[in-house]
Design an enzyme around this catalytic site. Structure first.
Site, mmCIF file in Angstrom:
data_model
loop_
_atom_site.group_PDB
_atom_site.id
_atom_site.type_symbol
_atom_site.label_atom_id
_atom_site.label_comp_id
_atom_site.label_asym_id
_atom_site.label_seq_id
_atom_site.Cartn_x
_atom_site.Cartn_y
_atom_site.Cartn_z
ATOM 1 C CB SER A 1 -0.963 -0.043 1.185
ATOM 2 O OG SER A 1 -1.862 1.031 1.145
ATOM 3 C CG ASP B 1 -2.705 4.125 -1.440
ATOM 4 O OD1 ASP B 1 -3.480 4.232 -2.420
ATOM 5 O OD2 ASP B 1 -2.888 3.298 -0.530
ATOM 6 C CG ASP C 1 -3.098 -0.555 -2.317
ATOM 7 O OD1 ASP C 1 -2.997 0.627 -1.927
ATOM 8 O OD2 ASP C 1 -3.701 -1.431 -1.667
ATOM 9 C CG ASP D 1 -6.299 1.139 -0.641
ATOM 10 O OD1 ASP D 1 -5.433 2.041 -0.621
ATOM 11 O OD2 ASP D 1 -6.372 0.243 0.238
#
Length: 455
Positions: A94, A241, A243, A245
């Site tokens: 992440s 960020d 990833d 999400d």
């Protein structure tokens, strides 16, 4: 055994997170779930392919077929899992620095596993017997090349069904986008163009070294985006960020918008009387104000997506309406869409607000609080315990209301401060918030000095 923490497994690759450990996690998850097929994806980190290869081989060794999705945002993996009814393994750290990687486990409904399921997987992991099948029963692996396109189409279809797609397209918005060299590079530029926006980008080349900025979209990391907004006369800047999400914003004047402010604006547009609003113990007072104005109710949890998801599910199963949840770091849930954080969808919901008002005005409505953060790094668990013990001593003598859901939160009436250990890094995190900058800084400095001197 507590392997999965608050947001999956994360660690520095080669020092705490090894290929062998990832293989053991994949084996324990596969054995526990017993799924015939498991989806597998990763973000752009340089170690991602290696760890995905290990996970794929391990899953096949216990008889599971593997759908390999390649590089894909976590919400894209969740959409695939939900669409095809298969669990998924996401290799991602992440927002953590480039040396980190990790594992996130997703159910066949597209939602991260709740704590009881993770505990069953941890129990299987602790048994140490990784099992395996004979050569005739080894699982097959196949490459899926259209998962990114399918994810974008699903987002567009959802926004169209909600009546937002045409509104956004009709506003002729210019979006400055910074995917931060992460998985969002493959989906977000096309998504916002399909929404009818003019899109300009920075740090939009997938690169696991993250040369343009660190994966976490903090204000200090977004100078390139702020310059791009001003240079392109964009209506808004959007940053993801690693990833994708999460989504953090820059207003049309090139100023950083605090994640709590954008979250508050989204919550104000969603909440009605009687609704429940789920957030973590570090929730900003501006969100509490929004909830109280709407006549809704705040439900606090420890920090981390696993805790938020568990509470959202509990409330919804009891018949409560939870239209929005999340944290002020850009990770927002719209449970009626999916109980998952989705940076692209969250950004689209902010674009819908921008149809009527500029970003600077929206941010100004919720800018009356100042938030300060600081980290204390520790070298071993004993040092961490010493820091938390010092924080506990400080809290016991403080003239404030104490909450211990996750660490130590002290509410003083005109501000609050929170001390808690990170669930993903060797850090003790300190947060403070007040209406005045000097008050927030004083609150933070006082508890920082107490911990630093006494630990």
């Amino acid at each position: 055994m507590d392997v999965f923490g608050s947001s999956g497994v994360r660690g520095v690759v080669g020092d705490g997170l090894t290929p062998a450990f990832v293989g053991r996690i994949a084996s324990a998850a596969g054995e526990t779930l017993g799924a015939e097929t498991v989806a597998l994806a990763r973000d752009t980190r340089t170690t991602g392919r290696m760890l995905a290869d290990v996970a794929a081989g391990t899953l096949a060794s216990i008889g599971a077929d593997v759908d390999r999705l390649g590089v894909l945002p976590t919400p894209g993996v969740q959409a695939y899992a939900d669409r095809h009814g298969v669990p998924a393994v996401m290799i991602t750290a992440s927002h953590n620095p480039p040396a980190y990687n990790g594992v996130k486990l997703i159910g066949d409904d597209g939602v991260e596993f709740p704590k009881p399921t993770l505990e069953r997987i941890e129990d299987r992991l602790s048994e140490g017997d990784e099992g395996g099948v004979g050569y005739a029963s080894v699982g097959r692996s196949r490459s899926v090349t259209d998962a990114d396109d399918a994810y974008v189409r699903e987002l567009l279809d959802t926004l169209e069904a909600e009546g937002r797609r045409d509104r956004i397209a009709g506003a002729d918005l210019t979006v400055a986008l910074d995917p931060g060299h992460g998985a969002g590079c493959l989906t977000s530029p096309g998504f916002f163009r399909e929404l009818g926006c003019r899109v300009v980008t920075v740090n939009a080349q997938p690169d696991g070294h993250f040369p343009g900025r660190d994966p976490e979209p903090l204000a200090a990391n977004l100078s390139d985006l702020r310059r791009l907004v001003r240079a392109s006369d964009a209506d808004v800047g959007i940053a993801h960020d690693g990833d994708a999400d999460r989504a953090i914003f820059v207003d049309e004047e090139g100023r950083h918008v605090d994640g709590e402010a954008s979250f508050a604006a989204l919550a104000a547009a969603e909440l009605d009387a009687g609704d429940a609003f789920v957030s973590a113990v570090n929730v900003s007072q501006r969100l509490v104000d929004v909830v109280e104005t709407a006549g809704a109710e705040v439900a606090l949890t420890p920090i981390g997506s696993t805790h938020l998801i568990t509470r959202i599910r509990e409330l919804r199963s009891s018949g409560r309406s939870v239209p929005i949840a999340g944290e002020g770091n850009g990770g927002v849930f719209f449970p009626e869409f999916r109980i998952a954080r989705d940076g692209a969808y969250t950004a689209a919901r902010v674009l819908d607000l921008l149809v009527d008002r500029p970003a600077s005005e929206i941010a100004a409505d919720y800018g009356e609080y100042v938030t300060r953060r600081r980290n204390l790094e520790y070298g071993d668990p004993e040092e961490c315990e010493a820091m938390l013990s010092a924080a506990e001593s400080y809290a016991q003598w403080a003239d404030a209301e104490l909450t211990t859901i996750d660490g130590y939160r002290l509410d003083y009436g005109d501000g609050w401060v929170l001390v808690r250990p990170s669930g993903t890094e060797p850090l003790v995190r300190l947060y403070a918030e007040a209406r005045q900058d000097d008050r927030a800084e004083a609150l933070l400095e006082a508890i920082y000095e107490a911990i630093a001197n006494d630990a």
